[in-house]
Design an enzyme around this catalytic site. Structure first.
Site, PDB file in Angstrom:
ATOM      1  N   ARG A   1       0.670  -1.205  -0.032  1.00 11.35           N
ATOM      2  CA  ARG A   1       0.143  -0.307  -0.134  1.00 11.35           C
ATOM      3  C   ARG A   1       0.994   1.161   0.305  1.00 11.35           C
ATOM      4  O   ARG A   1       2.017   1.174  -0.236  1.00 11.35           O
ATOM      5  CB  ARG A   1      -1.131   0.329   1.323  1.00 11.35           C
ATOM      6  CG  ARG A   1      -0.163   0.040   3.053  1.00 11.35           C
ATOM      7  CD  ARG A   1      -1.430  -0.837   3.187  1.00 11.35           C
ATOM      8  NE  ARG A   1      -0.876  -1.870   4.796  1.00 11.35           N
ATOM      9  CZ  ARG A   1      -0.605  -0.960   5.843  1.00 11.35           C
ATOM     10  NH1 ARG A   1      -1.151   0.918   5.880  1.00 11.35           N
ATOM     11  NH2 ARG A   1       0.611  -1.367   6.535  1.00 11.35           N
TER      12      ARG A   1
ATOM     13  N   THR B   1       4.110  -7.433   5.451  1.00  9.16           N
ATOM     14  CA  THR B   1       4.924  -8.227   6.294  1.00  9.16           C
ATOM     15  C   THR B   1       4.040  -9.390   6.213  1.00  9.16           C
ATOM     16  O   THR B   1       3.967 -10.953   6.566  1.00  9.16           O
ATOM     17  CB  THR B   1       3.905  -8.345   7.095  1.00  9.16           C
ATOM     18  OG1 THR B   1       1.758  -7.892   7.358  1.00  9.16           O
ATOM     19  CG2 THR B   1       4.532  -6.684   7.882  1.00  9.16           C
TER      20      THR B   1
ATOM     21  N   TYR C   1      10.838   6.941  16.040  1.00  5.41           N
ATOM     22  CA  TYR C   1      11.147   7.443  14.195  1.00  5.41           C
ATOM     23  C   TYR C   1      11.980   8.351  13.301  1.00  5.41           C
ATOM     24  O   TYR C   1      12.459   7.590  12.371  1.00  5.41           O
ATOM     25  CB  TYR C   1       9.784   7.962  13.737  1.00  5.41           C
ATOM     26  CG  TYR C   1       9.335   8.080  12.050  1.00  5.41           C
ATOM     27  CD1 TYR C   1       8.747   6.650  11.580  1.00  5.41           C
ATOM     28  CD2 TYR C   1       9.445   9.107  11.588  1.00  5.41           C
ATOM     29  CE1 TYR C   1       8.536   7.075  10.307  1.00  5.41           C
ATOM     30  CE2 TYR C   1       8.873   8.992  10.060  1.00  5.41           C
ATOM     31  CZ  TYR C   1       8.403   8.335  10.078  1.00  5.41           C
ATOM     32  OH  TYR C   1       8.592   8.295   8.157  1.00  5.41           O
TER      33      TYR C   1
ATOM     34  N   ILE D   1       3.076  12.748   3.053  1.00  5.01           N
ATOM     35  CA  ILE D   1       2.460  12.059   1.366  1.00  5.01           C
ATOM     36  C   ILE D   1       0.952  11.484   2.587  1.00  5.01           C
ATOM     37  O   ILE D   1       1.626  11.250   3.212  1.00  5.01           O
ATOM     38  CB  ILE D   1       3.515  11.245   1.147  1.00  5.01           C
ATOM     39  CG1 ILE D   1       4.979  12.070   0.979  1.00  5.01           C
ATOM     40  CG2 ILE D   1       2.968   9.991  -0.192  1.00  5.01           C
ATOM     41  CD1 ILE D   1       5.186  12.449  -0.155  1.00  5.01           C
TER      42      ILE D   1
HETATM   43  P1  NDP Z   1       1.832   2.902   5.082  1.00  4.93           P
HETATM   44  O1  NDP Z   1       1.687   3.068   6.160  1.00  4.93           O
HETATM   45  O2  NDP Z   1       1.421   3.358   4.126  1.00  4.93           O
HETATM   46  O3  NDP Z   1       2.803   1.514   4.495  1.00  4.93           O
HETATM   47  C1  NDP Z   1       3.937   0.476   5.921  1.00  4.93           C
HETATM   48  C2  NDP Z   1       4.556  -0.573   4.379  1.00  4.93           C
HETATM   49  O4  NDP Z   1       5.477  -1.198   5.443  1.00  4.93           O
HETATM   50  C3  NDP Z   1       3.357  -1.625   4.022  1.00  4.93           C
HETATM   51  O5  NDP Z   1       3.331  -2.308   3.009  1.00  4.93           O
HETATM   52  C4  NDP Z   1       3.808  -2.592   5.421  1.00  4.93           C
HETATM   53  O6  NDP Z   1       3.240  -4.478   4.984  1.00  4.93           O
HETATM   54  C5  NDP Z   1       5.344  -2.613   5.249  1.00  4.93           C
HETATM   55  N1  NDP Z   1       5.095  -2.493   6.818  1.00  4.93           N
HETATM   56  C6  NDP Z   1       5.447  -2.697   8.066  1.00  4.93           C
HETATM   57  N2  NDP Z   1       5.687  -2.679   8.672  1.00  4.93           N
HETATM   58  C7  NDP Z   1       6.860  -4.318   8.304  1.00  4.93           C
HETATM   59  C8  NDP Z   1       7.450  -5.239   8.844  1.00  4.93           C
HETATM   60  N3  NDP Z   1       8.356  -5.476   9.908  1.00  4.93           N
HETATM   61  N4  NDP Z   1       7.817  -5.824   8.029  1.00  4.93           N
HETATM   62  C9  NDP Z   1       7.646  -6.601   6.571  1.00  4.93           C
HETATM   63  N5  NDP Z   1       6.413  -4.471   6.261  1.00  4.93           N
HETATM   64  C10 NDP Z   1       5.985  -4.338   7.121  1.00  4.93           C
HETATM   65  O7  NDP Z   1       3.670   3.881   5.203  1.00  4.93           O
HETATM   66  P2  NDP Z   1       3.536   4.810   3.756  1.00  4.93           P
HETATM   67  O8  NDP Z   1       2.868   4.403   2.122  1.00  4.93           O
HETATM   68  O9  NDP Z   1       2.840   6.053   4.834  1.00  4.93           O
HETATM   69  O10 NDP Z   1       5.530   5.104   4.206  1.00  4.93           O
HETATM   70  C11 NDP Z   1       6.063   4.059   3.460  1.00  4.93           C
HETATM   71  C12 NDP Z   1       7.535   4.461   3.991  1.00  4.93           C
HETATM   72  O11 NDP Z   1       7.839   6.017   3.161  1.00  4.93           O
HETATM   73  C13 NDP Z   1       7.384   4.497   5.371  1.00  4.93           C
HETATM   74  O12 NDP Z   1       9.492   3.526   4.954  1.00  4.93           O
HETATM   75  C14 NDP Z   1       7.523   5.549   6.128  1.00  4.93           C
HETATM   76  O13 NDP Z   1       8.331   6.323   7.455  1.00  4.93           O
HETATM   77  C15 NDP Z   1       7.893   6.741   4.733  1.00  4.93           C
HETATM   78  N6  NDP Z   1       7.921   8.085   4.835  1.00  4.93           N
HETATM   79  C16 NDP Z   1       6.356   8.050   4.922  1.00  4.93           C
HETATM   80  C17 NDP Z   1       5.569   9.351   4.592  1.00  4.93           C
HETATM   81  C18 NDP Z   1       4.102   9.729   4.864  1.00  4.93           C
HETATM   82  O14 NDP Z   1       4.458  11.358   4.840  1.00  4.93           O
HETATM   83  N7  NDP Z   1       3.740   8.740   4.360  1.00  4.93           N
HETATM   84  C19 NDP Z   1       6.515  10.631   4.859  1.00  4.93           C
HETATM   85  C20 NDP Z   1       8.120  10.717   5.343  1.00  4.93           C
HETATM   86  C21 NDP Z   1       8.438   8.516   4.481  1.00  4.93           C
HETATM   87  P3  NDP Z   1       1.705  -4.541   5.640  1.00  4.93           P
HETATM   88  O15 NDP Z   1       0.557  -3.407   4.847  1.00  4.93           O
HETATM   89  O16 NDP Z   1       1.451  -5.844   5.505  1.00  4.93           O
HETATM   90  O17 NDP Z   1       0.839  -4.135   6.965  1.00  4.93           O
END
Ligand code: NDP
Length: 250
Positions: A20, A42, A158, A191
């Site tokens: 996602r 995950t 974080y 984002i």
């Molecule tokens: P989301 O919360 O929408 O998605 C997180 C994703 O990470 C999911 O696919 C989830 O899988 C996966 N995930 C979480 N924990 C694990 C784990 N232990 N092992 C494997 N997969 C895992 O996040 P975003 O799309 O918003 O963010 C993506 C990246 O961008 C992150 O690193 C975030 O820190 C960074 N970021 C985001 C910002 C924002 O404003 N959104 C700003 C700055 C940085 P599952 O669906 O299976 O849970």
């Protein structure tokens, strides 16, 4: 007239957090550029929809599941991707979590878990993928955050994990440059994804008013930057952190 070849034709890309948000947009963008994409979440079932969307544009995409913090599971997954998809040229470490709280109220468990997933998870995949990446002079793109550069009250765990990703990126860039591997980070601003969905409308409006480009980012804004660094356009860039935030951190 022949159509121009896609820039990532014949490449294999692995994207973590691809179920996602930003990771899903990155996976699709790399597939549109011609890469076979391993979509990791995950659980494999959670990444299935993304893998199918990638498969529809470039055959060979596949869904995988593991906890990025589990070193042995990450190595097994990287081995499986190479076997299934025929190699590994591009690694995108995007999986991440937040467990926000002011320090005085933050539990040790919440501190440790955010570091384990965001920082150690990135390290795990870099290490497990280093040999195949050295073989093909591959690319690594680590998703950090502007919070890792600026700090943020309520996000000590974080911000520390994301600052760690910047230091990891620079160090590995120096270690692997001699083997032709380019390693960079992207620091998104605010984002629109599930991660930011909990922020209430009033706070969102206040945030938006601070963004010089006047809008909240979308996942494809980040995916476009990943494609740039992953393709031949990124061949002479390493150890950098590219801020993609509409000017928020200026
Ligand atoms: P989301 O919360 O929408 O998605 C997180 C994703 O990470 C999911 O696919 C989830 O899988 C996966 N995930 C979480 N924990 C694990 C784990 N232990 N092992 C494997 N997969 C895992 O996040 P975003 O799309 O918003 O963010 C993506 C990246 O961008 C992150 O690193 C975030 O820190 C960074 N970021 C985001 C910002 C924002 O404003 N959104 C700003 C700055 C940085 P599952 O669906 O299976 O849970």
């Amino acid at each position: 007239m022949t159509s121009s070849p896609r820039p990532l034709q014949g490449k294999v890309a692995l994207v973590t957090g691809a179920s996602r948000g930003i990771g899903k947009a990155i996976a699709l963008r790399l597939a549109q550029a011609g890469a076979k994409v391993a979509c990791v979440a995950t659980e494999a079932s959670r990444a299935e929809e993304s893998a199918q969307a990638c498969q529809a544009v470039t055959p060979g995409a596949k869904a995988y599941g593991c906890d990025v913090a589990d070193t042995a599971a990450v190595q097994a997954l990287v081995d499986a991707v190479q076997k299934d998809l025929g190699g590994l040229d591009i690694l995108v470490n995007n999986a991440g979590i937040t467990r926000d709280q002011l320090m005085l109220r933050m539990s040790e468990e919440d501190f440790d878990r955010v570091i384990e997933v965001n920082l150690k998870g990135t390290w795990n995949f870099c290490k497990a993928a280093s040999r195949p990446l050295m073989k093909c002079k591959g690319k690594v793109i680590n998703i950090t955050s502007i919070v890792g550069l600026t700090g943020n009250a309520g996000q000590a765990n974080y911000a520390a994990s994301k600052a760690g990703v910047v230091g990891l990126t620079k160090s590995l860039a120096k270690e692997l440059a001699g083997r032709g591997v380019c390693i960079n980070a992207i620091a998104p601003g605010y984002i629109s994804t599930d991660m930011t969905a909990a922020i209430d409308d009033k706070a969102k409006e206040a945030l938006q008013s601070k963004i010089p480009l006047g809008r909240i980012g979308n996942p494809d804004d980040i995916a476009a930057a990943v494609e740039f660094l992953a393709g031949p356009t990124g061949d002479y860039i390493t150890g950098q952190t590219l801020v993609v935030d509409g000017g928020l951190s200026l």
